[in-house]
Structure formats: C-alpha cells, structure tokens
Design an enzyme around this catalytic site. Structure first.
Site, short mmCIF file in Angstrom:
data_model
loop_
_atom_site.label_atom_id
_atom_site.label_comp_id
_atom_site.label_asym_id
_atom_site.label_seq_id
_atom_site.Cartn_x
_atom_site.Cartn_y
_atom_site.Cartn_z
CG HIS A 72 -2.08 -0.92 1.11
ND1 HIS A 72 -3.17 -0.87 1.95
CD2 HIS A 72 -2.33 -1.92 0.24
CE1 HIS A 72 -4.05 -1.80 1.60
NE2 HIS A 72 -3.54 -2.46 0.57
CE1 TYR A 201 -5.89 3.08 11.58
CE2 TYR A 201 -5.29 3.37 9.28
CZ TYR A 201 -5.10 2.75 10.50
OH TYR A 201 -4.11 1.80 10.64
N PRO A 293 -4.10 -0.49 18.89
CG PRO A 293 -6.03 -1.68 18.29
CD PRO A 293 -5.32 -1.09 19.47
CE LYS A 297 4.08 2.83 13.71
NZ LYS A 297 3.68 2.36 12.40
CE1 TYR A 385 -1.26 3.45 9.71
CE2 TYR A 385 -0.32 2.73 7.64
CZ TYR A 385 -1.27 2.62 8.61
OH TYR A 385 -2.27 1.66 8.48
#
Length: 390
Positions: A72, A201, A293, A297, A385
């Site tokens: 991604h 998200y 979560p 990580k 990220y």
C-alpha cells in the site's frame, strides 16, 4: 537439555528470533505454553512496516509475503463524510506498508523452523525461570507428565503481556507505565472484498471505525465500542449497519456484508515496562509493551525488538562482545516510546472520548482539518505510519 538461547513464546517475536539465530548458527530452543494449533489460529494485526518486511527477507521467510502481500502506497482518513488520502510513498521518499496478516507471518515462521529441524516445545506447563540474575539461567517446564529443565546462556522473554517472563523480574527492578482506554474495538473478519483498496481510518460522532483487509477477498472491519461491551450483543447485521453509519456515504455504498468468520473485542491500552532486561533475561514484544492498534504498531514493535536483540546476541556469541546486550534495553525503548506516542496520538485523534467537552471535541476536529490540509503534518503522520528507522 542445554542451549545457548532459550526463547519463551512461539508467537511471531519468538519464532522470528529463533529463525534469525538459527541462520546465524546460534543454538536455540522455543518453549510455548499453548498448543501449536492455538498459536497458528490467533487473529491479529496485518499491516507491516517496511522495516519488518526487510527483516523477514533477511530471515529467509518472505517468499509467500512477496507473492501474496498487498503493498500500500497510501492510507485514508475519513471524517465529516469525506475521504482524505495520505500518500505514504510520496511523503516518505518511497516507503510503503504491506498488508499481510500476522497469522500468515506465524505460519511462515513455523514452517521455516520445522524445515531447519529446530526444537520447539508446545503445550509446556508450569514454565518457570530460575537464576536469571546469574550467568547460568535455567527454564523448567513440564510436557505431559515429564519434567524438563533447559540450561542456557540467555533467556528471551517473548511470551506476551500475560506471560511468565516479565512476572519473573523482581518488582523493585522494573517499572510499568500504563494507560487504559474507556473503549475497545469490536472486530469482524469476513470473506468479502474490501470496501476500498487502502485502509480507511474513520472519525465519526458515533465512534471510530476502521476498514482494513487481509487479501483481495478477505476484509477486516472494526468499530469502537464501550469498554464493557459484549460480542454476543452484536449480530453480523447490527455490526455492518453501525459500520456503514460511521463511513462516508461513498464508501458505505461499496461495503459488502457477509457472515463473520471471526468476531471479537480487543480492549485498548498503552503499556511499557522498563528496563527490558534483568540479568540474563531479555524481554521483547508484548512482554514489554502494548500499544493501541490504531497506529498498526504492535507486531512491528515486536519486530524492531527482535532486530535489536538478534544483533546483540550475534555480537555476544559470535564476536564475544557484551556491548549489544548492555545497550539492548535503552536502544529498544527509544524506539518503543516514539511508537507509543504515535499510537496514543492516533487514538486520541480518531476516537470519541466520553469525557471530552465541546471545546475538546472542536480541537479534535481542528486537528483533523489541519492534518489533511498541511503537507508537513501529513508527512509526520506518514513517517511514523511506515515506521521509524531501526
């Protein structure tokens, strides 16, 4: 029995350490309290940082990952009925993440260990650590009715938050830091195509939601629920109805519902225990830290611990230097606290907190607006990220 490194725990952390050690010619034995079937069936994270992918390649277990993993280049934030894409690759100089389930990572590592013929003891009962503050530590356990004792030079505690390793350290020799959140994630796994090609998200007045995936045909969805919520209270139909409410209309319309093949609630907490060493015992992964979560990580932090611990053990056994072991805890914790910060920030940014007043809610909305409107802010999110460097 005698070995150089006794590894407690056969999750991804313990298995990855065992694989790296074995390829370096360092003897190791894994002791796991659960059955192999239980370990292989656990549904966990699925977003791998670039650093973890590279480490799996180094361990020689990335063949199926490279064939089946979904690379991604970006991730999406959703709020106020709009979708905003963060271009990870463009903002980080080419770094990406790979979607590949922790269950699949575990399968690959188990198969690799079997191929090498390295010993693993599953369903070990009464596991106990002895003399960990000496240069001759021992691990005792029982397989069925047969008592076993494993003598070793070093113990790697990779047995998770509830494991025996951290509890074996005297209370006055370790400090714990914790934040428990007033909500959890209700997660559902379904054999249906994902709602979108990249993770979403979502921040919504009804609560957080996440659209993720494990493959082009399997989706993983989450919704924020109260801390004391029960799985039994949620039918599949009720779950998808609530999920759609929290997503932009354009995404809700593409979401394909289906019967759950797994459904569970995960509580959210931040936790760090330090130092990560006591004598010849070295903690790694969830035995030493837990992250919410939200920032993806948990598994990746376990991998960075193993990177540092493997390097230290290789120096110890092959180069006869103690420098790496002496600096392991400080080195690992420096990265852990940065990841804890990012996960704490992401959790605060995207969830609904029952105690927040209208001013704090407006601040949360302002931060979201700033994040998607500022290349500098977006770059900071992207850098964290995809994973900070080891």
């Amino acid at each position: 029995m005698r070995t150089q490194v006794a590894i407690i725990g056969a999750g991804p952390a313990g298995l990855l350490l065992g694989q790296l050690l074995s390829r370096a010619g360092i003897d190791n034995v894994i002791v796991e309290q659960r059955s192999r079937e239980h370990v292989l069936s656990r549904i966990r994270a699925g977003v791998l940082e670039q650093g973890m992918v590279d480490l799996l390649r180094e361990a020689g277990v990335a063949g199926r990952l490279e064939r089946e993993g979904l690379v991604h280049d970006g991730v999406c934030l959703a709020f106020a009925d709009a979708l905003h894409r963060i271009d990870l690759k463009a903002l980080t100089g080419g770094k990406t993440v790979t979607v590949y389930g922790q269950t699949e990572v575990t399968h690959d590592l188990v198969e690799a260990r079997q191929a090498l013929g390295r010993p693993s003891f599953y369903e070990a009962q009464d596991v106990a650590l002895h003399a960990i503050d000496t240069d001759r530590p021992r691990v005792s356990f029982r397989i069925g009715e047969e008592a076993q004792e494993l003598q070793c030079d070093v113990i790697a505690g990779c047995d998770g938050y509830h494991g025996v390793c951290r509890r074996s350290i005297p209370e006055n020799a370790i400090t714990s830091f914790e934040r428990v959140y007033p909500f959890g994630w209700l997660g559902l796994l379904v054999d249906r195509p994902p709602a979108a090609p990249e993770l979403i998200y979502a921040h919504h007045e009804r609560g957080f939601a996440l659209c993720s995936m494990r493959s082009p045909e399997r989706s993983r969805y989450y919704i924020q629920v109260p801390q004391n919520e029960r799985v039994e209270a949620w039918s599949d139909e009720a779950f998808f109805l609530e999920l759609r409410r929290r997503l932009p209309v354009e995404i809700a319309a593409t979401l394909v519902a289906g019967p759950a093949i797994e459904k569970s609630i995960a509580p959210l907490r931040s936790f760090v225990a330090e130092p990560m060493r006591f004598g010849r015992l070295f903690l790694a992964g969830d035995a030493a830290h837990i992250v919410p979560p939200t920032g993806a990580k948990g598994l990746n932090l376990a991998a960075s611990d193993i990177r540092y611990l493997f390097d230290a053990l290789r120096e110890h056994f092959l180069d006869h230097s103690a420098a790496g072991l002496e600096s392991y805890s400080a080195r690992a914790l420096a990265r852990i606290w940065k990841a804890e910060r990012f996960s704490w920030w992401m959790t605060g940014l995207l969830h609904r907190f029952p105690e927040r007043n209208p001013f704090e809610q407006r601040m949360q909305q302002a931060e979201l607006d700033y994040l998607v409107g500022s290349p500098a802010a977006a770059a900071a999110l992207a850098e964290n990220y995809v994973g900070l460097p080891y």
